[in-house]
Scaffold this motif. Structure first.
Motif, short mmCIF file in Angstrom:
data_model
loop_
_atom_site.label_atom_id
_atom_site.label_comp_id
_atom_site.label_asym_id
_atom_site.label_seq_id
_atom_site.Cartn_x
_atom_site.Cartn_y
_atom_site.Cartn_z
N PRO A 69 0.81 -1.23 0.00
CA PRO A 69 0.00 0.00 0.00
C PRO A 69 0.84 1.27 0.00
O PRO A 69 1.99 1.28 0.43
CB PRO A 69 -0.79 -0.10 1.31
CG PRO A 69 -0.77 -1.55 1.67
CD PRO A 69 0.53 -2.08 1.16
N VAL A 71 0.73 5.12 1.53
CA VAL A 71 0.10 5.93 2.56
C VAL A 71 0.40 7.39 2.27
O VAL A 71 1.55 7.80 2.20
CB VAL A 71 0.63 5.59 3.97
CG1 VAL A 71 -0.02 6.47 5.02
CG2 VAL A 71 0.42 4.13 4.28
N LEU A 83 -1.59 5.81 13.03
CA LEU A 83 -1.33 4.73 12.08
C LEU A 83 0.13 4.31 12.14
O LEU A 83 0.44 3.12 12.22
CB LEU A 83 -1.69 5.18 10.66
CG LEU A 83 -1.41 4.18 9.54
CD1 LEU A 83 -2.24 2.91 9.72
CD2 LEU A 83 -1.68 4.81 8.19
N LEU A 94 5.55 -0.01 3.99
CA LEU A 94 4.63 0.78 3.18
C LEU A 94 5.39 1.86 2.41
O LEU A 94 6.51 2.20 2.74
CB LEU A 94 3.58 1.45 4.08
CG LEU A 94 2.71 0.50 4.88
CD1 LEU A 94 1.99 1.25 5.99
CD2 LEU A 94 1.71 -0.18 3.97
N VAL A 122 -4.91 5.71 2.45
CA VAL A 122 -4.11 4.54 2.09
C VAL A 122 -4.66 3.97 0.79
O VAL A 122 -5.85 3.66 0.70
CB VAL A 122 -4.14 3.48 3.21
CG1 VAL A 122 -3.31 2.27 2.83
CG2 VAL A 122 -3.65 4.08 4.52
N VAL A 124 -4.65 0.94 -1.74
CA VAL A 124 -4.35 -0.48 -1.87
C VAL A 124 -4.91 -0.95 -3.20
O VAL A 124 -6.12 -0.82 -3.45
CB VAL A 124 -4.98 -1.30 -0.72
CG1 VAL A 124 -4.68 -2.78 -0.89
CG2 VAL A 124 -4.49 -0.80 0.63
N TRP A 136 -6.31 -3.18 9.83
CA TRP A 136 -6.66 -3.49 8.44
C TRP A 136 -5.46 -3.23 7.53
O TRP A 136 -5.16 -4.04 6.64
CB TRP A 136 -7.86 -2.65 8.00
CG TRP A 136 -8.25 -2.91 6.59
CD1 TRP A 136 -9.06 -3.90 6.12
CD2 TRP A 136 -7.82 -2.16 5.44
NE1 TRP A 136 -9.16 -3.82 4.74
CE2 TRP A 136 -8.42 -2.76 4.31
CE3 TRP A 136 -7.01 -1.05 5.26
CZ2 TRP A 136 -8.21 -2.28 3.03
CZ3 TRP A 136 -6.80 -0.58 3.98
CH2 TRP A 136 -7.41 -1.19 2.88
N VAL A 137 -4.76 -2.13 7.75
CA VAL A 137 -3.58 -1.81 6.94
C VAL A 137 -2.52 -2.88 7.13
O VAL A 137 -1.91 -3.35 6.17
CB VAL A 137 -3.03 -0.41 7.29
CG1 VAL A 137 -1.74 -0.13 6.51
CG2 VAL A 137 -4.07 0.66 7.01
N ARG A 138 -2.32 -3.31 8.36
CA ARG A 138 -1.34 -4.38 8.64
C ARG A 138 -1.72 -5.65 7.89
O ARG A 138 -0.87 -6.33 7.33
CB ARG A 138 -1.28 -4.64 10.15
CG ARG A 138 -0.05 -5.41 10.58
CD ARG A 138 0.07 -5.52 12.08
NE ARG A 138 -0.95 -4.98 12.65
CZ ARG A 138 -1.39 -4.15 13.63
NH1 ARG A 138 -0.98 -3.81 14.22
NH2 ARG A 138 -2.35 -3.62 14.07
N GLN A 140 -3.18 -5.80 5.09
CA GLN A 140 -2.91 -5.61 3.67
C GLN A 140 -1.45 -5.90 3.34
O GLN A 140 -1.11 -6.18 2.20
CB GLN A 140 -3.26 -4.18 3.23
CG GLN A 140 -4.70 -3.81 3.46
CD GLN A 140 -5.67 -4.85 2.95
OE1 GLN A 140 -5.69 -5.18 1.77
NE2 GLN A 140 -6.49 -5.38 3.84
#
Length: 153
Positions: A69, A71, A83, A94, A122, A124, A136-138, A140
């Motif tokens: 992703p 950011v 974050l 990232l 972010v 994705v 959720w980002v983790r 991804q």
């Protein structure tokens, strides 16, 4: 001085001024505590704690290659800071774009957020997500991390 350093410098200068007043009145421990607290605030709101920022074009190119992703963030943003801290060491995986340093990055964020520069945004797989949950980002990152491990061994 760039815009990204304005808030940290304000924290630092104000901390020095308040601490100096405490030192002059003989309150050494209080002055040292105030100086340390304001220095910490300056550091936390500076670009120093974030991984090196890329330009939007370069970040998107790298994301297309490795699937990680992108950011979009800015210094002084409490949600960006949240974050960054919640991701821990994985934040370095990232691709980070400071929208105050990169006009193209700011344009991407405005296009994704109805003209607003709402960060963190972010991206994705080409889809923008505004202020997503750090867990959720983790998640991804998991597919690209597995792909990297499989490619290496």
């Amino acid at each position: 001085m760039t815009r990204a350093w304005l808030l940290p410098m304000v924290f630092f200068v104000c901390g020095c001024a308040v601490a100096t007043g405490s030192f002059r009145s003989g309150h050494i421990a209080e002055g040292a505590t105030i100086a340390a607290a304001f220095t910490l605030l300056a550091y936390l709101n500076s670009p120093l704690i974030f991984p090196r920022s890329l330009g939007a074009r370069e970040a998107q190119r790298r994301s297309a290659l490795d699937g990680r992703p992108v950011v979009f963030w800015r210094p002084g943003c409490a949600y960006c800071l949240r974050l960054r801290f919640r991701l821990g060491h994985r934040a370095r995986q990232l691709h980070w774009v400071d929208i105050w340093r990169d006009p193209e990055g700011a344009a991407v964020v405005r296009a994704a957020n109805d003209g607003n520069e709402t960060v963190p945004t972010v991206v994705v797989a080409g889809t923008p997500h505004t202020n997503p949950d750090p867990a959720w980002v983790r998640d991804q990152l998991a597919p690209s991390a597995r792909r990297d491990r499989n490619a290496g061994g």
